[in-house]
Enzyme design. Structure first.
Site, PDB file in Angstrom:
ATOM      1  N   PHE A 173       0.885  -1.163   0.000  1.00 36.21           N
ATOM      2  CA  PHE A 173       0.000   0.000   0.000  1.00 36.21           C
ATOM      3  C   PHE A 173       0.929   1.221   0.000  1.00 36.21           C
ATOM      4  O   PHE A 173       1.296   1.735   1.049  1.00 36.21           O
ATOM      5  CB  PHE A 173      -0.901  -0.006   1.239  1.00 36.21           C
ATOM      6  CG  PHE A 173      -1.907  -1.131   1.276  1.00 36.21           C
ATOM      7  CD1 PHE A 173      -1.519  -2.441   1.510  1.00 36.21           C
ATOM      8  CD2 PHE A 173      -3.254  -0.866   1.073  1.00 36.21           C
ATOM      9  CE1 PHE A 173      -2.454  -3.472   1.542  1.00 36.21           C
ATOM     10  CE2 PHE A 173      -4.201  -1.889   1.110  1.00 36.21           C
ATOM     11  CZ  PHE A 173      -3.798  -3.197   1.341  1.00 36.21           C
ATOM     12  N   ASP A 174       1.315   1.644  -1.202  1.00 33.19           N
ATOM     13  CA  ASP A 174       2.421   2.599  -1.286  1.00 33.19           C
ATOM     14  C   ASP A 174       2.094   3.978  -0.705  1.00 33.19           C
ATOM     15  O   ASP A 174       2.997   4.734  -0.382  1.00 33.19           O
ATOM     16  CB  ASP A 174       2.870   2.760  -2.739  1.00 33.19           C
ATOM     17  CG  ASP A 174       3.587   1.511  -3.249  1.00 33.19           C
ATOM     18  OD1 ASP A 174       4.191   0.805  -2.424  1.00 33.19           O
ATOM     19  OD2 ASP A 174       3.538   1.250  -4.455  1.00 33.19           O
ATOM     20  N   GLU A 200       1.530   3.024   3.458  1.00 32.06           N
ATOM     21  CA  GLU A 200       2.676   2.408   4.140  1.00 32.06           C
ATOM     22  C   GLU A 200       3.979   3.182   3.938  1.00 32.06           C
ATOM     23  O   GLU A 200       4.908   3.056   4.728  1.00 32.06           O
ATOM     24  CB  GLU A 200       2.845   0.961   3.662  1.00 32.06           C
ATOM     25  CG  GLU A 200       1.692   0.080   4.142  1.00 32.06           C
ATOM     26  CD  GLU A 200       1.692  -1.321   3.557  1.00 32.06           C
ATOM     27  OE1 GLU A 200       1.056  -2.197   4.152  1.00 32.06           O
ATOM     28  OE2 GLU A 200       2.309  -1.544   2.491  1.00 32.06           O
ATOM     29  N   GLY A 210       4.020  11.443  -1.150  1.00 35.91           N
ATOM     30  CA  GLY A 210       4.624  12.773  -1.015  1.00 35.91           C
ATOM     31  C   GLY A 210       6.070  12.702  -0.568  1.00 35.91           C
ATOM     32  O   GLY A 210       6.938  13.377  -1.111  1.00 35.91           O
ATOM     33  N   VAL A 218       8.706   4.753  -5.755  1.00 39.17           N
ATOM     34  CA  VAL A 218       8.544   3.830  -4.635  1.00 39.17           C
ATOM     35  C   VAL A 218       9.379   2.600  -4.961  1.00 39.17           C
ATOM     36  O   VAL A 218       8.932   1.711  -5.676  1.00 39.17           O
ATOM     37  CB  VAL A 218       7.068   3.456  -4.429  1.00 39.17           C
ATOM     38  CG1 VAL A 218       6.905   2.655  -3.144  1.00 39.17           C
ATOM     39  CG2 VAL A 218       6.182   4.693  -4.393  1.00 39.17           C
ATOM     40  N   ASN A 268      11.277   0.231  -6.816  1.00 44.91           N
ATOM     41  CA  ASN A 268      11.566  -0.028  -8.223  1.00 44.91           C
ATOM     42  C   ASN A 268      10.632   0.712  -9.175  1.00 44.91           C
ATOM     43  O   ASN A 268      10.903   0.805 -10.365  1.00 44.91           O
ATOM     44  CB  ASN A 268      11.470  -1.537  -8.500  1.00 44.91           C
ATOM     45  CG  ASN A 268      10.175  -2.164  -7.983  1.00 44.91           C
ATOM     46  OD1 ASN A 268       9.884  -2.120  -6.794  1.00 44.91           O
ATOM     47  ND2 ASN A 268       9.401  -2.740  -8.880  1.00 44.91           N
ATOM     48  N   TYR A 269       9.492   1.247  -8.658  1.00 48.26           N
ATOM     49  CA  TYR A 269       8.439   1.765  -9.525  1.00 48.26           C
ATOM     50  C   TYR A 269       8.327   3.272  -9.434  1.00 48.26           C
ATOM     51  O   TYR A 269       8.567   3.861  -8.395  1.00 48.26           O
ATOM     52  CB  TYR A 269       7.099   1.175  -9.085  1.00 48.26           C
ATOM     53  CG  TYR A 269       6.416   0.326 -10.127  1.00 48.26           C
ATOM     54  CD1 TYR A 269       6.856  -0.964 -10.404  1.00 48.26           C
ATOM     55  CD2 TYR A 269       5.316   0.811 -10.825  1.00 48.26           C
ATOM     56  CE1 TYR A 269       6.211  -1.746 -11.350  1.00 48.26           C
ATOM     57  CE2 TYR A 269       4.670   0.026 -11.767  1.00 48.26           C
ATOM     58  CZ  TYR A 269       5.124  -1.248 -12.018  1.00 48.26           C
ATOM     59  OH  TYR A 269       4.488  -2.018 -12.944  1.00 48.26           O
ATOM     60  N   TYR A 285       5.453   6.380  -9.995  1.00 39.56           N
ATOM     61  CA  TYR A 285       4.043   6.738 -10.153  1.00 39.56           C
ATOM     62  C   TYR A 285       3.944   8.223 -10.470  1.00 39.56           C
ATOM     63  O   TYR A 285       4.317   9.059  -9.650  1.00 39.56           O
ATOM     64  CB  TYR A 285       3.255   6.417  -8.880  1.00 39.56           C
ATOM     65  CG  TYR A 285       3.151   4.936  -8.631  1.00 39.56           C
ATOM     66  CD1 TYR A 285       2.299   4.149  -9.402  1.00 39.56           C
ATOM     67  CD2 TYR A 285       3.922   4.309  -7.654  1.00 39.56           C
ATOM     68  CE1 TYR A 285       2.215   2.781  -9.197  1.00 39.56           C
ATOM     69  CE2 TYR A 285       3.840   2.936  -7.447  1.00 39.56           C
ATOM     70  CZ  TYR A 285       2.985   2.179  -8.221  1.00 39.56           C
ATOM     71  OH  TYR A 285       2.905   0.831  -8.023  1.00 39.56           O
ATOM     72  N   ASP A 310     -23.122  16.707   2.418  1.00 40.41           N
ATOM     73  CA  ASP A 310     -21.801  17.119   1.942  1.00 40.41           C
ATOM     74  C   ASP A 310     -21.071  15.815   1.613  1.00 40.41           C
ATOM     75  O   ASP A 310     -20.699  15.065   2.509  1.00 40.41           O
ATOM     76  CB  ASP A 310     -21.103  17.901   3.062  1.00 40.41           C
ATOM     77  CG  ASP A 310     -19.693  18.321   2.685  1.00 40.41           C
ATOM     78  OD1 ASP A 310     -19.269  18.063   1.539  1.00 40.41           O
ATOM     79  OD2 ASP A 310     -19.002  18.905   3.541  1.00 40.41           O
TER      80      ASP A 310
HETATM   81 CO    CO Z   1       2.752  -3.007 -12.819  1.00 39.48          CO
END
Ligand code: CO
Length: 652
Positions: free
Chosen positions: A310-311, A314, A318, A392, A394-395, A397, A595
């Protein structure tokens, strides 16, 4: 005061300051000092979070420049080596902690600084070194140990601890891409708080280890053997400057206005997005951000089932945001916003150029040729791009918000970077993956994101409708079998608003104003087009499924509640799944005219391809918010006609 502080102070003087502005560096530092002062007995206080505590909505809505607004910081802090966290609020104006709770079972996120501590702990462990030696790996300096969040798998000895589970790779030589060389079946488990290595799991302890694939797959320019011919120059030139106006954190562009915010967990946040028409500002979104994501992997072998990161909850997008590079990450006439997050000691950390703002041509916006008079009218369209990129492990976003001149608001996630790699017998990948390079397998996985859309469409009270297209049965009312129409129904309570996409109904959802109608007397509205819905494959009762229940519906709707920010719960490192959307919506609160907050889950279904290696071309997913009766006519109809003078004919 450093230069940045001075610039910000000058802005404040100029009336640009706004109560939703992120904490300034001096405010982050002051908050840390105040919290530390309230805990004199703690030898080493660590900070997960120091961020702006956003003022109440009525305060923000009523704000006029010059109003005295109390600045408050929200914090999550913990004592190094101990369990539990303090969560609370600091009044920066009063210089004291005004609210604090100790949460004994909560586990803080993993901080970037802890990544290095975890790797060092594993590499120093003699059991790990022996496992490397058994694999013929002698040079420790070439070995890379990536820490992963460990989830909640009920493994003996792990309960109650804040741990990292690790996977291992190696470089063939200095500077080489280590993800081309997985050291398979070797995992260290580390107590992050104490630094203790709980276990070294070697799945090949009693058999010959899987060979480490040593073919090189590099991507850095200095490691490439050669390059393609350079494509023709393509410059984006705005001779009179860009079309947007920036005042402090406020952006104004083509009728839209929006404030940018930023924090360590969500990264980029949009505040108070609205549109001004005939001198009247119409609110659309109070706040919009990406609030959670999970990447479940599909292989049940050799500890790979533990990969369900859960990037956001966890690690924090930011905190892991990049400093963007002009002319590389960003093309054209660019405005950058810097960001500040707290480091683990509570000190402010600058992320230079964290948010990029620019305009892009977007082809034609509308056209019509009158075939009788041979007269054509055409208008080009452009879009505003507000973006941020986080790494994050290796990745990568890339979060991209787009505003279009036709009123569309779009979010696009660009996923790139390096796929998580595992070892396989060359030519014999498992059923759970694709061989992307000889002996290197990329496993099937999904990236499921959740956007939180706090709407205020033409006012604070809104309504959500589900819109299904119905094909009528042939009969007296449908003699030719062609009849179909859209049927709408109000999602009146939380239990009715846990929804999935339905291709057979061409389903979409509509947010309606309750206080304004359009020229035709219908409530003004925007629709949510779920263009990237994914079907989850993790079992809902599995250890990971229970913790990420937001993935099991594509839409959830809740009445706004200040503490409901994270769809899988606030403290989701090692979480049980007791907090979050599933629990909140069990209250079954009424929605009609409230709301409202819409939560949209979407993502990427990803069986890696050889083309995804060694670095994956950007794969995208996202969603769009379309005006549907928000405007009385095409909002681009009065764009002035224009012929682009820089365009020219070639090849004649
Ligand atoms: Co992928």
């Amino acid at each position: 005061m450093d230069g940045t502080d001075q610039a910000q102070a000058a802005q404040a003087d100029a009336g640009a300051w706004h109560p939703l502005d992120p904490l300034r560096p001096a405010e982050i530092a002051a908050a840390a000092e105040i919290v530390r002062g309230a805990h004199p007995d703690v030898r080493e206080l660590r900070f997960e979070t120091i961020e702006l505590a956003e003022p109440r909505k009525d305060v923000v809505r009523g704000f006029v420049p010059g109003d005295p607004i109390e600045r408050q910081a929200r914090f999550v802090a913990y004592a190094r080596g101990a369990t539990g966290v303090w969560r609370g609020l600091v009044s920066l104006d009063q210089g004291r902690v005004v609210e604090e709770t100790f949460l004994a079972d909560a586990k803080p996120m993993i901080s970037p600084e802890e990544f290095f501590e975890i790797e060092l702990a594993v590499k120093a462990d003699p059991r790990f070194q022996a496992a490397l030696a058994r694999r013929g790996v002698s040079d420790q300096d070439l070995v890379c140990v990536d820490p992963w969040s460990a989830g909640n798998f009920d493994v003996a000895g792990e309960a109650g601890r804040r741990i990292a589970h690790t996977f291992v790779w190696m470089r063939a030589r200095a500077g080489d891409n280590y993800y081309a060389h997985p050291i398979e079946g070797l995992n260290g488990v580390v107590d992050i708080d104490t630094g203790e290595v709980l276990r070294i799991d070697d799945y090949y302890a009693d058999t010959a280890p899987m060979a480490v694939p040593m073919g090189e797959s590099n991507y850095t320019a200095d490691m490439m053997d050669g390059f393609k011919p350079e494509p023709a120059a393509l410059d984006v030139v705005q001779p009179n400057g860009p079309g947007f106006r920036v005042t402090g954190n406020l952006i104004e562009w083509e009728g839209f206005d929006v404030r940018v915010g930023f924090n360590g967990r969500e990264g980029l946040v949009l505040h108070r997005l609205g549109y001004t028409e005939n001198g009247v500002r119409r609110p659309i979104l109070y706040r919009a951000s990406l609030t959670e994501m999970v990447v479940p992997y599909g292989a049940p072998v050799r500890a790979h089932h533990r990969k369900n990161v859960f990037d956001i909850g966890e690690y924090g997008l930011g905190k892991l945001a990049n400093a963007l590079e002009l002319g590389c990450d960003c093309l054209g006439a660019i405005h950058y916003f810097d960001a500040y997050v707290n480091d683990i000691t509570g000190a402010p950390r600058l992320i230079k150029n964290a948010i990029c703002l620019h305009e892009e041509d977007y082809g034609i916006g509308w056209k019509h040729w009158d075939w009788r008079t041979d007269h054509a009218e055409v208008r080009r369209m452009r879009r505003l791009v507000i973006s941020s990129i986080s790494t994050v492990g290796n990745y990568e976003y890339g979060s991209y918000w787009y505003l279009y001149q036709d009123g569309i608001i779009e979010f696009e996630m660009k996923a790139t970077g390096i796929i998580n790699t595992v070892g396989c017998e060359p030519g014999k990948p498992s059923r759970y993956g694709t061989e992307v390079s000889p002996g290197v397998e990329g496993q099937i996985h999904q990236h499921v994101f959740c956007a939180r859309l706090d709407t205020e469409l033409d006012g604070p009270s809104n309504r959500v409708l589900e819109c299904d297209t119905v094909a009528m049965q042939p009969g007296p009312d449908n003699p030719y079998g062609n009849a179909f129409y859209v049927q709408e129904r109000v999602l009146a309570r939380e239990s009715e608003a846990r929804r999935k996409v339905d291709f057979d109904a061409m389903r979409y959802w509509k947010v309606q104003a309750t206080e304004r109608t359009n020229l035709m007397g219908k409530p003004t509205a925007y629709k949510l087009e779920a263009t990237s819905a994914v079907r989850p494959y993790t079992h809902p009762e599995s250890p990971s499924g229970k913790r990420g229940q937001f993935v099991y519906n594509h839409l959830w709707v809740t009445p706004f509640a200040v503490d409901e920010r994270y769809p899988a719960g606030e403290f989701m490192n090692h979480s049980t799944g007791d907090d979050g959307l599933a629990a909140w919506t069990a209250q079954d609160r009424p929605l009609d005219g409230a709301d409202l907050v819409l939560w949209h889950s979407f993502g990427i279904h990803h069986l890696p391809r050889p083309e995804d290696f060694p670095v994956q071309p950007c794969v995208t997913c996202g969603f769009k918010l379309h005006p549907v009766g928000f405007f009385d006519r095409n909002p681009m109809i009065d764009l002035p006609p224009k012929r682009n003078a820089a365009s020219c004919c070639v090849g004649e």
